[in-house]
Design a protein around this motif. Sequence first.
Motif, PDB file in Angstrom:
ATOM      1  N   VAL A 145       0.839  -1.201   0.000  1.00 59.23           N
ATOM      2  CA  VAL A 145       0.000   0.000   0.000  1.00 59.23           C
ATOM      3  C   VAL A 145       0.874   1.251   0.000  1.00 59.23           C
ATOM      4  CG1 VAL A 145      -1.641   1.363   1.374  1.00 59.23           C
ATOM      5  CG2 VAL A 145      -2.014  -1.085   1.048  1.00 59.23           C
ATOM      6  N   ILE A 146       1.897   1.259   0.822  1.00 60.73           N
ATOM      7  CA  ILE A 146       2.799   2.416   0.899  1.00 60.73           C
ATOM      8  C   ILE A 146       3.483   2.641  -0.449  1.00 60.73           C
ATOM      9  CG2 ILE A 146       4.906   3.321   1.996  1.00 60.73           C
ATOM     10  CD1 ILE A 146       2.310   3.362   3.722  1.00 60.73           C
ATOM     11  N   GLU A 147       3.961   1.566  -1.074  1.00 58.61           N
ATOM     12  CA  GLU A 147       4.611   1.690  -2.388  1.00 58.61           C
ATOM     13  C   GLU A 147       3.624   2.187  -3.435  1.00 58.61           C
ATOM     14  OE1 GLU A 147       6.502  -2.007  -3.337  1.00 58.61           O
ATOM     15  OE2 GLU A 147       7.712  -1.955  -1.507  1.00 58.61           O
ATOM     16  N   TRP A 148       2.404   1.677  -3.412  1.00 56.44           N
ATOM     17  CA  TRP A 148       1.390   2.117  -4.369  1.00 56.44           C
ATOM     18  C   TRP A 148       1.091   3.594  -4.185  1.00 56.44           C
ATOM     19  CZ3 TRP A 148      -3.521   4.103  -3.563  1.00 56.44           C
ATOM     20  CH2 TRP A 148      -4.292   4.264  -4.723  1.00 56.44           C
ATOM     21  N   GLU A 149       0.944   4.029  -2.924  1.00 53.14           N
ATOM     22  CA  GLU A 149       0.668   5.439  -2.661  1.00 53.14           C
ATOM     23  C   GLU A 149       1.807   6.324  -3.128  1.00 53.14           C
ATOM     24  OE1 GLU A 149      -0.256   5.747   1.514  1.00 53.14           O
ATOM     25  OE2 GLU A 149      -2.376   5.344   1.159  1.00 53.14           O
ATOM     26  N   ALA A 150       3.043   5.883  -2.901  1.00 52.56           N
ATOM     27  CA  ALA A 150       4.202   6.663  -3.335  1.00 52.56           C
ATOM     28  C   ALA A 150       4.227   6.772  -4.867  1.00 52.56           C
ATOM     29  CB  ALA A 150       5.487   6.029  -2.827  1.00 52.56           C
TER      30      ALA A 150
END
Length: 65
Positions: free
Chosen positions: A56-61
């Motif tokens: 999720v963090i990678e997708w948001e970034a």
Amino acid sequence: RLDQHDDALRVLRLAVRHGFINHPDLATRSKRFEPLQGNAAFQVILTEIEPRWRAVIEWEAGSEG
């Protein structure tokens, strides 16, 4: 739930099944889960949700740029 670790873990598993994967909150920030930190079942839950949290963090970034 004070001194009701089995019940707390059951509720947490249910929350995870319904999408609660805030790994940092569970692992370090939350005083609510502090009594479970040494529990093997709690550690398994953390291990299971960490890759989902990181995704999720990678997708948001990636979506910001």
